[in-house]
Every structure is written in C-alpha cells, then in structure tokens.
Write a protein that holds these residues in place. Structure first.
Motif, short mmCIF file in Angstrom:
data_model
loop_
_atom_site.label_atom_id
_atom_site.label_comp_id
_atom_site.label_asym_id
_atom_site.label_seq_id
_atom_site.Cartn_x
_atom_site.Cartn_y
_atom_site.Cartn_z
N UNK A 210 19.83 -103.99 -28.35
CA UNK A 210 18.44 -104.18 -28.73
C UNK A 210 17.46 -104.20 -27.57
N UNK A 211 17.94 -103.99 -26.34
CA UNK A 211 17.04 -103.99 -25.19
C UNK A 211 16.07 -102.82 -25.27
N UNK A 212 14.79 -103.10 -25.10
CA UNK A 212 13.76 -102.06 -25.10
C UNK A 212 13.76 -101.38 -23.73
N UNK A 213 13.78 -100.05 -23.73
CA UNK A 213 13.74 -99.28 -22.49
C UNK A 213 12.47 -98.42 -22.48
N UNK A 214 12.01 -98.03 -21.30
CA UNK A 214 10.78 -97.24 -21.24
C UNK A 214 10.98 -95.79 -21.66
N UNK A 215 9.88 -95.16 -22.04
CA UNK A 215 9.83 -93.71 -22.21
C UNK A 215 9.46 -93.13 -20.84
N UNK A 216 10.10 -92.03 -20.46
CA UNK A 216 9.84 -91.43 -19.16
C UNK A 216 9.00 -90.16 -19.34
N UNK A 217 7.81 -90.18 -18.77
CA UNK A 217 6.88 -89.05 -18.86
C UNK A 217 6.91 -88.27 -17.55
N UNK A 218 7.07 -86.96 -17.65
CA UNK A 218 7.09 -86.08 -16.48
C UNK A 218 5.86 -85.18 -16.52
N UNK A 219 4.97 -85.37 -15.55
CA UNK A 219 3.71 -84.64 -15.50
C UNK A 219 3.58 -83.93 -14.16
N UNK A 220 2.78 -82.87 -14.14
CA UNK A 220 2.59 -82.11 -12.91
C UNK A 220 1.16 -81.59 -12.84
N UNK A 221 0.74 -81.24 -11.62
CA UNK A 221 -0.61 -80.73 -11.43
C UNK A 221 -0.70 -79.23 -11.66
N UNK A 222 0.46 -78.60 -11.97
CA UNK A 222 0.45 -77.15 -12.16
C UNK A 222 1.69 -76.73 -12.93
N UNK A 223 1.57 -75.64 -13.65
CA UNK A 223 2.74 -75.04 -14.28
C UNK A 223 3.70 -74.57 -13.20
N UNK A 224 4.99 -74.65 -13.49
CA UNK A 224 5.99 -74.17 -12.55
C UNK A 224 6.37 -75.17 -11.47
N UNK A 225 5.91 -76.41 -11.60
CA UNK A 225 6.23 -77.42 -10.59
C UNK A 225 7.66 -77.94 -10.72
N UNK A 226 8.29 -77.68 -11.86
CA UNK A 226 9.69 -78.07 -12.03
C UNK A 226 9.92 -79.33 -12.82
N UNK A 227 8.91 -79.76 -13.59
CA UNK A 227 9.05 -81.04 -14.29
C UNK A 227 10.13 -80.99 -15.38
N UNK A 228 10.29 -79.85 -16.07
CA UNK A 228 11.32 -79.76 -17.11
C UNK A 228 12.71 -79.78 -16.50
N UNK A 229 12.91 -79.06 -15.40
CA UNK A 229 14.20 -79.09 -14.70
C UNK A 229 14.50 -80.49 -14.19
N UNK A 230 13.51 -81.14 -13.60
CA UNK A 230 13.71 -82.49 -13.08
C UNK A 230 14.08 -83.45 -14.20
N UNK A 231 13.36 -83.36 -15.32
CA UNK A 231 13.66 -84.24 -16.46
C UNK A 231 15.07 -84.02 -16.97
N UNK A 232 15.50 -82.75 -17.01
CA UNK A 232 16.86 -82.47 -17.49
C UNK A 232 17.92 -83.07 -16.58
#
Length: 526
Positions: A210-232
C-alpha cells in the motif's frame, strides 16, 4: 447407436481414472456437480501455471511479463493439455466413457468458482528476475526463482545470477550507462530522480504493502533529447524494457487502462508523448490509493487489486494538475544542439546493448540496496508528505549511493502546477478587502495572460465559452478559504452563481464551511 471407443483405464494406486495417459475428469451432469468438477480440476492444475488472485484465475504471460486473466474460451481447450474431460454414456445396461470438451458456460463458472480457486496457488506479483523483498522479520533478501508463497510472487528465471559489487563500483556502472544523456545544470537533481525511478522498479518489493510511490515525468526542451529512451531504461530490470504506449485520451480510457494494469499485476508502464494538461481523476485515484478497481470489460464481475505499477510519463509542453504536481517527480533533459541529429554518441543504446548490460546493471541496483541495508538504512535528507515511506527508503538508497536527493524541488518553467502559479499571480493583483465579481477576475487573468489553457476557449465573438466559464469558476471555488500569505490572508468566496463575490481578507483564524469565510460579510463593498 454406434459404440464409442473407451479410452479409459483405472490406476489402482491412486484411484484416478486416466484417458490417453492423462487424468480424466467427468464433466458436470449425470451425477457430477459443477462444484465437484471445479474442485477436482483445480487440484489437477495447481502445478500447471494457473493461479488465483483476488477472486479470479490468472496465468503468467512471460512474453508480456505480467499476469494475464484467464479467458474462459482459452480455458476450455487449455485444460485438455493436462486433463481429459469425459462424459459417461450408456446403453442396455452398459456404460462407457467418451471424451468431451467442457462448454463455454462451464468454463465461465469454473473460472470464478471458489472450489476451483481455493485449490490454486495465490499470486499477486510477477517478477522478471530476482528482486528484493522485505520479509516479515524486516530482513531484505532476493526472492527465489519460482513461486514464493509468503510474498505471493512468482519470479522468472532470468538466466543470470546477481553479483554484489562495492557501492562505488555500482555507482560508476550507472553513471557510465547514462553519461551521454542531455542532463541539465540542476545540481544532479534530474539524474537522482531517474536513478530513483530505476530503484523503484527494482526494489519496490521492500516497501510495505500500500505504499504510495511517485509518478515519474520525463520532459525535455526539444524533440529528440532522448526522454523516451531514458524513461525506458528505468525498466532495465525487465528482459525487455517497457515499450512506449499512447496515453489515454479521456477519463473513460484512463479508467480502462488503469484497471487493465491492476488486473495484469503490471509493475511498470511507460506512457509516451503526453501533451496539453494532465488532469485525470482515475489517475489521481490510482497513484494515491493502495488499491484500484472497476468492472471487468464484458463481464459483470468487479475486480480490485493492488495499484502498484511504477508510472513513467514523457511529455511535450505538458502541464499537470495540482494533485499530480504533488505526486510527481520530474526528470528534465536539456539538449544544447540545434538539431538532435547533430549529437554524437560513443555508445549505441539499442535493445541488444541493453540486454547485454542487463545483468551488470541489475547487479549494480542490488548492490546499492544491500549496501544501504548494511549501513542501517539511512533515510533521505529530504522528505515528501505525498510519499513519505518511499522517500525514506528508495530516496534514501539513491542519496546513500552518492547521487544526491531526488526530492529537491524542480524549477522547470511552464510545467507542473501552472494553475497554482497563475492563481498566485492573480491574487497578488487583487486589493485586500475589495469584492470582485467573476467578470472582474476573468478580465484580470486575461490581461495578465493567466490560465491560458482555460481562458483560450472562446467563441467567434471572442467571448468565453460556457465550458470555459464553468472550468474557471470551479477553479476559483477550489481555492476558496485557502491561506495565501504568511500574514493570514485568505481567498474568500461568498454567494452562488452570478451573485458570487471574491475577496482577499484577513482570516482571524476563522474559515467558513466550503471555503466561504464569514469575515467576507463584514468587509465593505468596493
């Protein structure tokens, strides 16, 4: 009537009839109750890879790395790999057995039968490799491969054993993996948040139920910065890191998506490329409650299970509600090149590379957990009221390993709780004690460029639409009675509909019901 061939034979040592070398079960009817058939079937399948969970039957989806609810249509033929259903036939005083598949109605009944489910091993989680768990005596250890009854967890054989290394070496392994991402100059905060995401996926089993954990948001200043790869890469624990999935488009889709996550016992999901404003009641319920439930699609049965998946969300120009802002941690990437294709990398982080690195990376995570445990489990230097137990354990590990605190506040512009920031700007423009109408505040907000996501909804005559007026009115009411300064000023709301008035007043320690302060009645009109 043509006499059917009798394939059966009795086994004297066990008394279990067999057909074609498999245990034979008489299907319901002709003296066999459905409950008796369900109990006998469950006994035969208890070691066949079917499990009971929250009043439903599940199997293990190794490819999808999750638990899969049993489909009655699938069950009809699948059971015939392990048992042979048969029916007794008779003529002129002679009986014989004939093989016969169970009907779909029988399969549906068996699937939820307490007699069937009581025979099956109980499962709550599916682990893709050995992962740590907190035992009842508060010790931390790796779960064994296979079924662990105490934790109701099934652990797959990953094909490698975890190796312990000094914590300094573990830190270097992770630093080397992530060195080429476009990390911002934020003192290492974003890097620490990402490591905490990896650690949440791997070591979530040490957190109390039942421990609450955070949601992790990955944002970038530009397309192609690699946020989807990093999140994966936060899902390196899994044989195949999570594939990016599109985000639900409306509240009904959020409910359906989150229920599917809960039913499947999924521990990780990556929602990619969210845009606009993230505000979902179902999502907020999922991340704040230990359980989540709803009606199973196509079935009248309800399901409720542990809401334990780690949520990774990537976004572009994303803003979030105040509730989501409190329950999220942000990883920011800041690419300095004009074009993503101009970046040069020394290592290609494709699926093959990640598979090769997986044993070493998971071992590094395990080494940090063990070192933190051996050091007395020191907590993080920061805390968070929305997920305090997570902060004490996972954030504590990350800081102990030398990555800094993931709980340092983010200072990303144009992101997060923009409504809260805009409201603060609005009240600063208001005179204390003066009553304002809805239109007064709308004009102030519009002139200052506040609440753009709400106030940009206009008709052809540039008037605010009814939907926008309703949304803006609800937002103002939500802040009614809130303290807005250290001197005790509150945002007071009085009346309803067109008669509603807003003011900044001194609270004197009194707050009216529903955010309406009685003190507003004693202030002079403008």
């Amino acid at each position: 009537m043509k006499r059917a061939k009798d394939w059966s034979s009795d086994i004297p040592s066990t008394g279990i009839k067999q057909i074609d070398g498999k245990p034979a079960l008489q299907i319901p009817g002709d003296g066999m109750l459905l409950s008796e058939f369900a109990a006998a079937l469950g006994e035969q399948l208890r070691h066949a890879g079917v499990f009971a969970r929250r009043g439903c039957a599940f199997t293990l989806d190794y490819q999808g790395q999750r638990l899969e609810p049993v489909n009655p249509r699938w069950l009809r033929t699948w059971i015939e790999k392990h048992v042979v259903p048969y029916k007794m036939k008779g003529r002129s005083g002679t009986t014989f057995d004939i093989k016969e598949s169970i009907t779909e109605d029988m399969a549906k009944a068996v699937n939820v039968s307490p007699q069937f489910l009581s025979q099956l091993p109980k499962v709550e989680r599916f682990n893709p490799c050995q992962m740590p768990v907190l035992r009842s005596d508060q010790s931390i250890e790796l779960l064994p491969v296979g079924m662990d009854k105490d934790s109701a967890t099934y652990t797959a054989n990953a094909g490698f054993a975890l190796q312990l290394m000094p914590v300094d070496n573990a830190r270097k392994v992770l630093l080397d993996l992530l060195a080429e991402f476009a990390w911002p100059d934020d003192g290492g905060r974003s890097f620490a948040v990402h490591i905490s995401a990896m650690m949440t996926v791997f070591a979530g089993g040490i957190l109390p139920p039942g421990t609450v954990t955070p949601v992790f948001l990955y944002l970038a200043n530009s397309e192609g910065a690699g946020k989807t790869l990093l999140a994966s890469l936060a899902g390196i624990t899994y044989a195949e890191p999570p594939s990016a999935e599109p985000a639900p488009k409306d509240e009904a889709e959020w409910q359906k998506k989150l229920l599917a996550l809960t039913m499947g016992g999924r521990r990780l999901v990556l929602l990619d490329n969210l845009k606009g404003h993230l505000d979902s009641a179902a999502l907020e319920a999922y991340v704040t409650s230990p359980t989540f439930g709803g009606r199973i699609l196509g079935v009248t049965k309800e399901f409720s299970g542990e809401a334990g998946a780690t949520l990774l969300i990537t976004g572009n120009s994303l803003t979030i509600s105040a509730d989501m802002d409190r329950r999220s941690l942000v990883v920011e990437l800041a690419m300095h090149e004009l074009r993503a294709k101009d970046r040069i990398f020394r290592r290609i982080l494709d699926a093959e590379t990640v598979r090769e690195l997986r044993p070493q990376l998971v071992s590094a995570l395990w080494s940090i957990v063990k070192a933190w445990d051996h050091a007395g489990r020191p907590p993080c230097s920061h805390s968070n009221a929305s997920f305090p137990r997570w902060a004490q354990a996972v954030a504590g590990m990350v800081e102990f390993a030398g990555f800094g605190s993931p709980l340092v506040p983010s200072a990303i512009a144009d992101m997060g709780d923009t409504d809260g920031a805009d409201f603060s700007a609005l009240v600063k423009s208001m005179d204390r004690g003066k009553r304002y109408t809805f239109e007064d505040l709308f004009v102030k907000a519009d002139e200052a460029g506040l609440f753009e996501r709400l106030l940009s909804d206009r008709d052809r005559d540039d008037n605010l639409t009814r939907r926008a007026k309703s949304a803006f009115g609800k937002l103002l009411s939500r802040y009614g009675g809130r303290l807005i300064s250290s001197s005790g000023d509150i945002f007071a709301v009085e009346g309803k509909g067109r008669e509603r008035r807003f003011a900044i007043i001194q609270s004197h320690g009194r707050h009216g019901l529903g955010g309406i302060s009685p003190s507003l009645e004693n202030t002079s009109s403008p």
